[in-house]
Write an enzyme that holds these catalytic residues in place. Structure first.
Site, short mmCIF file in Angstrom:
data_model
loop_
_atom_site.label_atom_id
_atom_site.label_comp_id
_atom_site.label_asym_id
_atom_site.label_seq_id
_atom_site.Cartn_x
_atom_site.Cartn_y
_atom_site.Cartn_z
N GLY A 27 0.80 -1.22 0.00
CA GLY A 27 0.00 0.00 0.00
C GLY A 27 0.83 1.27 0.00
O GLY A 27 0.37 2.31 -0.45
N GLY B 151 6.74 16.44 -37.33
CA GLY B 151 5.75 16.60 -36.28
C GLY B 151 6.37 17.13 -35.00
O GLY B 151 5.72 17.84 -34.22
#
Ligand code: HXC
Length: 510
Positions: A170, A404
């Site tokens: 956690g 690009g």
């Protein structure tokens, strides 16, 4: 009254001792400081105000009622770093391995709530064994509520995590939702499941370091933004970082005094770009020579080194720097570089930090590895991040801006406020050789003809003026004057107001 005060001191003494002298010594033997020693180093001397020192867990399972340690494995409170308020929590590994119980979680939530309400940064120091195993779902619930607060505070106050020991289960997801994660080399590691579980499930044999040490997370996974050699270095660098960061998303950037004049010329930049367009040069030299006192706090320096990002100051005010690095893969944009820079641009935009972009990019990296790995979506992240950013954006093309990648790197078309180019800039759909070979494929068998075609393309596009003629470049500037131009640009943009259309939130390609 004397007795009461003595009792207070006694209780404080017990709490300060955490899990006891033996465990403190074990912590030191591993090269780690204790939670309280870390807090003292991180904060201005004497500025720490501790909360909830006497909080104890309430568990009665597995004989836990017999072992109660005040503080319950986390030291929380607030203090100052160079005079500015920060909230913090520091896991105390000497108490139940720093593991998170219901009450431990409540202590963290209290400082999270206060940090958000009072709009000041929060720093978490991690050194813990995950959920308190004896508490079961009460611990899991605690984690969930900490995570929720991380998300609600995201983009409102800076949240920083420093991993200084174990960080598993956690414990990893709260750092993962903060703005930056830093690790201490050799003594810290982060993973969702540890080496034993990995062995059982996948039959892989790995050490904790191989699975989630700083060496992995700063270079391979990009989970961590930097690694430091020891606790002291990590904490001192956090003090340095905090000097760059705004208190919150409306406070504006901190302003520090500087001796560096805004118009300092740097004649050596006139010769930074090599005569041979394929020769690399170090973009960090440009960064160091342009920013205040060469002070640059690099983020993710060991990951996707073909792009450089980090914090610096111009006239004492924080700026974010994004720069292609011609020294690595010729500065090409690949998936990793795009994600790294996109996240940084978004942090800057959240916290109103102006962005300066130095462009020298030959395009996006071709190949199956990139395409299969989702280059389209990852490249779009950077395009999206720059396009949505409303902070002042100043762009300088030093050499190549091809294809690009020209559009993506904070071009005029996606709301660059000031777009400068050095005379050495080349802005084109692609390099001259590639272009000539496509346009004049029929002439490929004739080396002389094709060379003439390459020269023709080079002559037409290998300069900044075609873009400048259209207003895509605001001015072609002398390299030596770069600092003055950028500082003046930032002065002019200081009151910039730009808003995006109302929306609940955008849908950045994740
Ligand atoms: C309770 C714990 C603990 C835990 C460690 N301790 N982890 N107590 N709950 N999760 C205690 C130990 O009992 C020991 O107590 C002390 O802390 C130090 O631990 P050691 O094992 O002696 O230290 P070390 O050898 O350095 O190993 C550290 C460690 C290991 C790698 C962190 O303790 C460990 O693997 N712990 C369990 C990790 C884990 O699986 N956690 C649960 C994850 S699941 P004494 O009294 O002897 O000093 C999880 C789910 C949440 O977190 C998911 C939410 C999304």
């Amino acid at each position: 009254m004397k007795d009461i005060i003595e009792e207070l001191e006694r209780r404080r003494e017990i709490a300060r001792l955490g899990g006891g002298q033996a465990r403190i010594e074990a912590q030191h033997k591993r090269g780690k400081l204790t939670a309280r020693e870390r807090v003292d180093l991180l904060l201005d001397e004497g500025s720490f105000e501790e909360f909830d020192m006497y909080v104890e867990h309430r568990s009665t399972d597995f004989g836990m009622e017999k072992t109660k340690i005040p503080g319950d494995g986390v030291v929380t409170g607030w203090g100052t770093i160079n005079g500015r308020v920060v909230y913090l929590f520091a896991k105390d590994f000497t108490v139940f391995g720093g593991s998170l119980s219901e009450t431990h979680a409540k202590k963290i939530m209290k400082v999270q709530d206060m940090a958000l309400q009072n709009r000041a940064p929060i720093i978490g120091l991690f050194d813990a064994g995950g959920a308190r195993i004896q508490e079961g779902v009460a611990a899991l619930g605690g984690y969930g509520e900490v995570f929720l607060r991380n998300v609600l505070a995201s983009g409102v106050i800076p949240q920083i995590s420093v991993i200084m020991g174990p960080c598993a289960g956690g414990d990893v997801y709260s750092p993962a939702m903060t703005d930056f994660i830093f690790m201490v080399r050799d003594t810290s590691y982060m993973f969702v499941t540890g080496p034993d579980v990995v062995k059982t499930v996948t039959n892989e044999t790995v050490t904790a370091e191989q699975l989630g040490g700083a060496s992995i997370h700063t270079t391979k996974s990009s989970i961590a933004d930097r690694g430091y050699d020891n606790d002291v270095e990590a904490l001192l660098q956090m003090r340095r970082l905090m000097d760059f960061l705004p208190a919150n998303n409306t406070s504006g950037v901190p302003v520090l005094p500087t001796q560096d004049s805004f118009d300092r010329p740097e004649p050596s930049l006139d010769t930074l770009i090599p005569d041979n367009p394929n020769k690399p040069y170090d973009i960090k030299e440009l960064i160091h020579k342009v920013v205040d006192e060469a002070d640059f706090f690099e983020i993710q320096e060991a990951y996707a080194k073909n792009i450089v990002v980090g914090f610096a100051r111009m006239e004492g005010r924080t700026v974010g720097i994004v720069a292609n690095q011609p020294m690595v893969l010729a500065g090409v944009l690949d998936s990793d570089a795009s994600r790294k820079a996109a996240r940084f641009v978004r942090f800057c935009d959240c916290f109103e930090i102006p962005i300066i972009t130095f462009v020298d990019v030959p395009g996006f990296l071709p190949g199956t590895a990139q395409e299969y790995g989702g280059l389209i979506k990852h490249g779009a992240k950077l395009l999206f991040a720059y396009s949505e950013a409303t902070v002042p954006k100043i762009t300088l093309i030093t050499r190549k801006a091809y294809g690009g990648a020209y559009d993506v790197m904070s071009s005029k078309h996606i709301r660059g406020d000031l777009n400068y180019a050095w005379p050495s800039a080349e802005i084109a759909v692609m390099g001259a050789k590639g272009a000539a070979e496509i346009l004049y494929r029929a002439e490929l068998g004739d080396p002389e003809k094709i060379k003439a075609r390459i020269d023709e393309y080079q002559k037409r596009f290998a300069n900044p003026f075609v873009a400048a003629e259209r207003g895509y470049i605001d001015e072609v500037i002398l390299p030596r004057n770069t600092r003055r131009r950028i500082c003046r640009g930032l002065q002019m943009l200081r009151n910039k107001k730009a808003e995006n259309p109302w929306k609940k939130h955008d849908n950045i390609p994740l």
